[in-house]
Write an enzyme that holds these catalytic residues in place. Structure first.
Site, short mmCIF file in Angstrom:
data_model
loop_
_atom_site.label_atom_id
_atom_site.label_comp_id
_atom_site.label_asym_id
_atom_site.label_seq_id
_atom_site.Cartn_x
_atom_site.Cartn_y
_atom_site.Cartn_z
N SER A 121 0.79 -1.24 0.00
CA SER A 121 0.00 0.00 0.00
C SER A 121 0.82 1.28 0.00
CB SER A 121 -0.95 0.02 1.19
OG SER A 121 -2.00 -0.85 0.95
N1 LIG Z 1 -5.13 -5.26 -2.79
C1 LIG Z 1 -3.99 -5.89 -2.34
C2 LIG Z 1 -3.01 -4.95 -1.72
C3 LIG Z 1 -3.47 -4.54 -0.38
C4 LIG Z 1 -2.40 -3.80 0.32
C5 LIG Z 1 -2.89 -3.47 1.67
C6 LIG Z 1 -1.91 -2.71 2.53
O1 LIG Z 1 -0.73 -2.70 2.32
N2 LIG Z 1 -2.46 -2.14 3.58
C7 LIG Z 1 -1.74 -1.39 4.55
C8 LIG Z 1 -2.55 -1.36 5.79
C9 LIG Z 1 -2.00 -0.43 6.82
C10 LIG Z 1 -2.87 -0.49 8.06
C11 LIG Z 1 -2.37 0.43 9.11
C12 LIG Z 1 -3.16 0.33 10.38
O2 LIG Z 1 -4.39 0.43 10.38
O3 LIG Z 1 -2.52 0.19 11.42
#
Ligand SMILES: NCCCCCC(=O)NCCCCCC(=O)O
Length: 407
Positions: A121
């Site tokens: 992400s």
């Molecule tokens: N669609 C596939 C790729 C999804 C990538 C998701 C990703 O990297 N998410 C990052 C989440 C960070 C959450 C941070 C938090 O809430 O502590």
């Protein structure tokens, strides 16, 4: 274990492995995100999933490479127990850049400065910069309705959303961002995007999936939703009349004067996985952070307006952060323009990806820290906390070293 004590998570043997030991199968579309494949897959994703090139064009900056794989850089030696912590957090690359210079870098065995690595992400933060470039060029405004660019979304979750809502993820969507649940919308989204094998009834591609999403409640609160970034990329295509991947190349990547092309996975229709599919080298990712710290200026031209870069560094509205994992780690934290703000005293801001990806900015010392990792699990809270502590310790040690250690 390697000679210097670092465990290699996966070492793909050939089918004709002369040792006669059990052969680990090459990861496929349904296994690449799981142990023991994570490290190999994250550094070879274009061999697993269809991918498009994000060309760097123009001339490149040359990166001096000083650090040997596995050695703890001198500049980081005051970080307590660093070698163990890098190993414990499944680090593939750690790179520190200040004043345009690489002041420390470390690579796990099998990973190196020229290897592309999936950033998950952190890709969203790149998409946010493309969106900011369109604002700079007067192609859209933050209060423009999304449906004025993508009328196909008029009946669903994004019917009343603006471009600004997409950027700050303040759209309420029936979407469970559960990386491990096959019944979640996240996994259906991934199947439509070609990240997993499609099941009967799954939409044929990402835009088809985005059209199925419905709203879930009041707008204006933060909801981390990967689909929201793909809607932003779709709107970018409509506002410019060009593919997202080309806009990312022309408006951001090529202006950074990176050393390497980047890659992004694409679905069956060629739509780029803007929410998580970009792979690039650690050094080139650091150039993104350097550009934001430089107020939007890059060696190949301005990427976003100074005000846009300032907004990223200022962070979003913490009052929008309701019941989020992020604020349990950073109580004053927020999200804006597809970047996370810690709300800590140093004003650290980061692009963040599951399995341990960080593009961490320390405005006080003008330092960028990139950490690329291959955690076996996507987002276990304990891993998030351990890594957050490490990023803060690294920041403090580096700041102390350069005399920018205000609290
Ligand atoms: N669609 C596939 C790729 C999804 C990538 C998701 C990703 O990297 N998410 C990052 C989440 C960070 C959450 C941070 C938090 O809430 O502590």
């Amino acid at each position: 274990m390697t000679a210097d004590g670092h465990s290699l998570q996966v070492d793909l043997p050939t089918s004709a492995d002369p040792s006669g030991e059990e052969v680990s199968p090459r990861p496929g579309v349904d296994t690449w995100q799981e142990p023991p494949h994570v490290r190999w897959a994250f550094t070879h994703l274009s061999e697993v999933l269809p991918s498009a090139r994000i060309p760097r064009r123009g001339s490149r900056s040359h990166t001096a490479v000083g650090q040997q794989a596995g050695e703890v850089p001198a500049a980081l030696q005051r970080v307590p127990d660093l070698a163990r912590r890098l190993d414990e957090t499944h680090t593939d690359a750690l790179l520190v850049v200040r004043g345009g210079e690489v002041c420390a870098q470390w690579y796990a065995p099998g990973c190196g400065p020229d290897d592309l690595h999936l950033v998950m992400s952190v890709s969203k933060s790149l998409c946010g910069l493309v969106a900011g470039s369109l604002v700079m060029d007067g192609l859209w405004r933050l209060d423009d309705p999304v449906v004025s660019f993508v009328p196909e979304l008029a009946d669903g979750a994004y019917a009343r959303a603006t471009i600004g809502d997409l950027l700050d993820m303040t759209v309420s969507v029936d979407y469970d961002e559960d990386y491990l649940n096959p019944r979640s919308e996240l996994q259906r989204h991934d199947r439509s995007a070609g990240w997993r094998t499609a099941r009967p009834g799954d939409p044929a591609d990402t835009p088809g999936f985005l059209r199925t999403l419905t709203g879930a409640g009041p707008q204006g609160r933060f909801q981390y939703c990967s689909a929201t970034t793909d809607v932003l990329a779709w709107a970018i295509e409509r506002a410019t009349g060009a593919r997202y991947v080309d806009q990312l190349a022309d408006r951001v990547w090529s202006r950074l004067r990176p050393d390497h092309d980047a890659m992004v996975t694409v679905d069956r229709s060629g739509f780029a996985h803007a929410d998580g599919g970009v792979s690039c080298t650690a050094r080139d990712l650091a150039r993104v952070g350097e550009m934001v710290l430089a107020g939007g200026r890059a060696p190949g031209g301005r990427v976003v307006a100074a005000q846009w870069a300032e907004s990223i560094l200022a962070g979003g509205d913490p009052r929008q952060m309701v019941d989020q994992g992020w604020t349990s780690v950073y109580p004053g934290g927020s999200y804006t323009r597809q970047w996370w703000c810690t709300g800590n005293r140093r004003g650290n801001v980061t692009g963040l990806g599951i399995h341990g990806q960080h593009l961490w900015l320390d405005p006080q010392s003008s330092t960028v820290i990139v950490k690329l990792s291959s955690w076996p699990q996507p987002d276990a809270e304990q891993d998030q906390r351990t890594q957050a502590l490490l990023m803060e310790d690294l920041t403090r040690a580096l700041a102390a070293e350069c005399g920018a250690d205000s609290p």
